[in-house]
Design an enzyme around this catalytic site. Sequence first.
Site, PDB file in Angstrom:
ATOM      1  N   LYS A 272      -5.648  15.790  -7.575  1.00  0.00           N
ATOM      2  CA  LYS A 272      -4.235  14.830  -9.347  1.00  0.00           C
ATOM      3  C   LYS A 272      -3.895  16.394  -8.791  1.00  0.00           C
ATOM      4  O   LYS A 272      -2.619  16.574  -9.288  1.00  0.00           O
ATOM      5  CB  LYS A 272      -5.324  14.920  -9.945  1.00  0.00           C
ATOM      6  CG  LYS A 272      -5.961  13.058 -10.127  1.00  0.00           C
ATOM      7  CD  LYS A 272      -5.004  12.111 -10.497  1.00  0.00           C
ATOM      8  CE  LYS A 272      -5.167  10.498 -10.488  1.00  0.00           C
ATOM      9  NZ  LYS A 272      -4.226   9.728 -10.382  1.00  0.00           N
TER      10      LYS A 272
ATOM     11  N   ASP B 115       0.597  -1.338  -0.055  1.00  0.00           N
ATOM     12  CA  ASP B 115       0.255  -0.062  -0.087  1.00  0.00           C
ATOM     13  C   ASP B 115       0.973   1.301   0.049  1.00  0.00           C
ATOM     14  O   ASP B 115       1.639   1.319   0.796  1.00  0.00           O
ATOM     15  CB  ASP B 115      -0.931  -0.091   0.998  1.00  0.00           C
ATOM     16  CG  ASP B 115      -1.572   1.216   1.203  1.00  0.00           C
ATOM     17  OD1 ASP B 115      -1.123   1.930   0.812  1.00  0.00           O
ATOM     18  OD2 ASP B 115      -2.441   0.726   2.028  1.00  0.00           O
TER      19      ASP B 115
ATOM     20  N   ILE C 142     -10.596   7.235 -19.839  1.00  0.00           N
ATOM     21  CA  ILE C 142     -10.475   5.749 -20.437  1.00  0.00           C
ATOM     22  C   ILE C 142     -10.298   4.536 -20.086  1.00  0.00           C
ATOM     23  O   ILE C 142     -11.329   4.374 -19.133  1.00  0.00           O
ATOM     24  CB  ILE C 142      -8.754   6.005 -20.218  1.00  0.00           C
ATOM     25  CG1 ILE C 142      -7.567   6.745 -20.210  1.00  0.00           C
ATOM     26  CG2 ILE C 142      -8.183   4.465 -19.893  1.00  0.00           C
ATOM     27  CD1 ILE C 142      -7.908   7.212 -21.566  1.00  0.00           C
TER      28      ILE C 142
ATOM     29  N   TYR D  98     -11.040  14.842  -5.875  1.00  0.00           N
ATOM     30  CA  TYR D  98     -10.517  13.589  -6.751  1.00  0.00           C
ATOM     31  C   TYR D  98      -9.574  14.926  -7.391  1.00  0.00           C
ATOM     32  O   TYR D  98      -8.220  14.401  -8.152  1.00  0.00           O
ATOM     33  CB  TYR D  98     -11.323  12.583  -7.777  1.00  0.00           C
ATOM     34  CG  TYR D  98     -10.435  12.176  -8.899  1.00  0.00           C
ATOM     35  CD1 TYR D  98      -9.106  10.809  -8.680  1.00  0.00           C
ATOM     36  CD2 TYR D  98     -10.927  11.916 -10.426  1.00  0.00           C
ATOM     37  CE1 TYR D  98      -8.761  10.823  -9.717  1.00  0.00           C
ATOM     38  CE2 TYR D  98     -10.610  11.221 -11.114  1.00  0.00           C
ATOM     39  CZ  TYR D  98      -9.334  10.531 -10.939  1.00  0.00           C
ATOM     40  OH  TYR D  98      -8.612  10.359 -11.509  1.00  0.00           O
ATOM     41  N   GLY D  99     -10.304  15.212  -8.315  1.00  0.00           N
ATOM     42  CA  GLY D  99      -9.849  16.712  -8.771  1.00  0.00           C
ATOM     43  C   GLY D  99      -8.529  17.512  -8.588  1.00  0.00           C
ATOM     44  O   GLY D  99      -7.460  17.619  -8.752  1.00  0.00           O
TER      45      GLY D  99
ATOM     46  N   ASN E 292       1.586   5.346 -10.981  1.00  0.00           N
ATOM     47  CA  ASN E 292       0.064   5.050 -11.650  1.00  0.00           C
ATOM     48  C   ASN E 292      -1.199   5.199 -10.748  1.00  0.00           C
ATOM     49  O   ASN E 292      -1.923   5.603 -11.115  1.00  0.00           O
ATOM     50  CB  ASN E 292       0.526   4.119 -13.051  1.00  0.00           C
ATOM     51  CG  ASN E 292      -1.063   3.856 -12.654  1.00  0.00           C
ATOM     52  OD1 ASN E 292      -1.929   4.083 -13.997  1.00  0.00           O
ATOM     53  ND2 ASN E 292      -0.819   2.514 -12.905  1.00  0.00           N
TER      54      ASN E 292
HETATM   55  N1  LIG Z   1      -9.595   5.259 -15.984  1.00  0.00           N
HETATM   56  C1  LIG Z   1     -10.243   6.302 -16.718  1.00  0.00           C
HETATM   57  O1  LIG Z   1     -11.073   6.837 -16.866  1.00  0.00           O
HETATM   58  C2  LIG Z   1      -8.328   7.392 -15.890  1.00  0.00           C
HETATM   59  C3  LIG Z   1      -9.063   8.579 -16.147  1.00  0.00           C
HETATM   60  C4  LIG Z   1      -7.759   9.727 -15.702  1.00  0.00           C
HETATM   61  C5  LIG Z   1      -6.991   9.673 -14.662  1.00  0.00           C
HETATM   62  N2  LIG Z   1      -7.046   7.856 -14.205  1.00  0.00           N
HETATM   63  C6  LIG Z   1      -5.379   7.624 -12.882  1.00  0.00           C
HETATM   64  O2  LIG Z   1      -5.168   6.156 -13.972  1.00  0.00           O
HETATM   65  C7  LIG Z   1      -4.416   6.022 -13.376  1.00  0.00           C
HETATM   66  C8  LIG Z   1      -4.804   4.592 -13.146  1.00  0.00           C
HETATM   67  O3  LIG Z   1      -6.369   4.642 -12.845  1.00  0.00           O
HETATM   68  P1  LIG Z   1      -6.942   3.030 -14.190  1.00  0.00           P
HETATM   69  O4  LIG Z   1      -7.772   4.224 -14.211  1.00  0.00           O
HETATM   70  O5  LIG Z   1      -5.742   1.626 -14.494  1.00  0.00           O
HETATM   71  O6  LIG Z   1      -8.058   2.626 -12.947  1.00  0.00           O
HETATM   72  P2  LIG Z   1      -7.275   0.656 -11.996  1.00  0.00           P
HETATM   73  O7  LIG Z   1      -7.896  -0.005 -13.033  1.00  0.00           O
HETATM   74  O8  LIG Z   1      -8.290   0.663 -10.920  1.00  0.00           O
HETATM   75  O9  LIG Z   1      -6.433   0.908 -11.107  1.00  0.00           O
HETATM   76  C9  LIG Z   1      -5.303   1.936 -10.327  1.00  0.00           C
HETATM   77  C10 LIG Z   1      -4.488   1.148  -9.535  1.00  0.00           C
HETATM   78  O10 LIG Z   1      -4.006   1.602  -8.698  1.00  0.00           O
HETATM   79  C11 LIG Z   1      -3.731   0.506  -7.487  1.00  0.00           C
HETATM   80  N3  LIG Z   1      -3.623   1.584  -6.244  1.00  0.00           N
HETATM   81  C12 LIG Z   1      -4.738   1.901  -5.653  1.00  0.00           C
HETATM   82  N4  LIG Z   1      -4.552   2.329  -4.924  1.00  0.00           N
HETATM   83  C13 LIG Z   1      -3.593   1.907  -4.300  1.00  0.00           C
HETATM   84  C14 LIG Z   1      -2.453   2.143  -3.211  1.00  0.00           C
HETATM   85  N5  LIG Z   1      -2.712   2.844  -1.987  1.00  0.00           N
HETATM   86  N6  LIG Z   1      -1.174   1.417  -3.598  1.00  0.00           N
HETATM   87  C15 LIG Z   1      -0.868   1.027  -4.015  1.00  0.00           C
HETATM   88  N7  LIG Z   1      -1.695   0.783  -5.501  1.00  0.00           N
HETATM   89  C16 LIG Z   1      -2.754   1.290  -5.338  1.00  0.00           C
HETATM   90  C17 LIG Z   1      -4.339  -0.541  -7.861  1.00  0.00           C
HETATM   91  O11 LIG Z   1      -4.666  -1.931  -7.491  1.00  0.00           O
HETATM   92  P3  LIG Z   1      -5.012  -2.728  -5.927  1.00  0.00           P
HETATM   93  O12 LIG Z   1      -6.088  -1.917  -5.363  1.00  0.00           O
HETATM   94  O13 LIG Z   1      -4.383  -3.835  -5.770  1.00  0.00           O
HETATM   95  O14 LIG Z   1      -3.929  -1.169  -4.830  1.00  0.00           O
HETATM   96  C18 LIG Z   1      -5.017  -0.456  -9.048  1.00  0.00           C
HETATM   97  O15 LIG Z   1      -3.938  -1.137 -10.333  1.00  0.00           O
HETATM   98  C19 LIG Z   1      -4.893   5.986 -10.953  1.00  0.00           C
HETATM   99  O16 LIG Z   1      -4.306   7.125 -11.013  1.00  0.00           O
HETATM  100  C20 LIG Z   1      -6.595   7.149 -11.910  1.00  0.00           C
HETATM  101  O17 LIG Z   1      -6.938   8.087 -11.437  1.00  0.00           O
HETATM  102  C21 LIG Z   1      -7.989   7.203 -15.015  1.00  0.00           C
END
Ligand SMILES: NC(=O)c1ccc[n+]([C@@H]2O[C@H](COP(=O)([O-])OP(=O)(O)OC[C@H]3O[C@@H](n4cnc5c(N)ncnc54)[C@H](OP(=O)(O)O)[C@@H]3O)[C@@H](O)[C@H]2O)c1
Length: 240
Positions: A148, A54, A177, A144-145, A81
Amino acid sequence: MARTIVVSGGGTGIGRAVAARFAADGDRVVIIGRRADVLEKAAGELGATALPADLSEPAQVERVRAALADRFGSIDVLDNNAGGNVERHGDLGGVAERWTANFRANVLTAVLPTEAFRDLLNPSGRIVFISSIAAFRRSNGTSYGPMKATLHPYAFDLAAALGPRGITVNVVAPGYIENTEFFRDTMDDERRATLIAQTHTGRAGTPQDVAETVYWLASPGAGHVTAQIIQVNGGAERGR
Ligand SMILES: NC(=O)c1ccc[n+]([C@@H]2O[C@H](COP(=O)([O-])OP(=O)(O)OC[C@H]3O[C@@H](n4cnc5c(N)ncnc54)[C@H](OP(=O)(O)O)[C@@H]3O)[C@@H](O)[C@H]2O)c1
């Protein structure tokens, strides 16, 4: 020559695509996340190393740092990420709880590894933060915004501090995404259509769109690109 690439949140979604992109080059890829089972499965499929942790917990970040130093000695790319909008994922109570939870999920998960691993970065190393379109416009009333957006000036300061070592620091801010765990059960056809209609490209973004941008920022050709924010959103942030 193979590089050592560290991808937080590399077990799912965008991070997994980033890990896959570098693994395809034969790089040594390390993925970090909280769920050991998810991480191990992805690592097995990608030929990566899984380090469950974590990243909002300082002691766990220190443990990862020790493992990286022990196994690899140094690293070349850190892709911060891990994150997500946890306000929508849980039954969080008041304002303080909600803002603190998103601070931990999006700020600490990026800042703690960066501070812990920065001295492990090789010359010509790269740091990339994953922000969001939500840092540039409204955030559905959540913290959230704003969280970031916190990463942006932090990245600019880091770029100034690490530039003399030949290290670049940049931010990638995706729009919508699909094929990630980000939205969980909150996405429906109407919302998806609305988000796609905001783009000039007429489609949702993919994890690969973001992965290719991170990959380019990590390439030798991007060595003079630092302290920048690259938006990957099909033009959605500009408005129709
Ligand atoms: N999808 C979109 O539309 C979108 C748009 C803009 C930005 N983003 C950003 O892109 C990034 C990746 O997100 P995603 O869309 O690929 O969603 P996702 O599939 O939910 O990926 C997030 C990853 O972060 C890990 N994580 C979360 N909290 C954590 C912690 N405290 N310690 C270690 N790992 C942690 C999660 O794994 P565990 O739960 O196993 O820890 C998961 O693998 C994020 O920063 C998100 O805010 C996403």
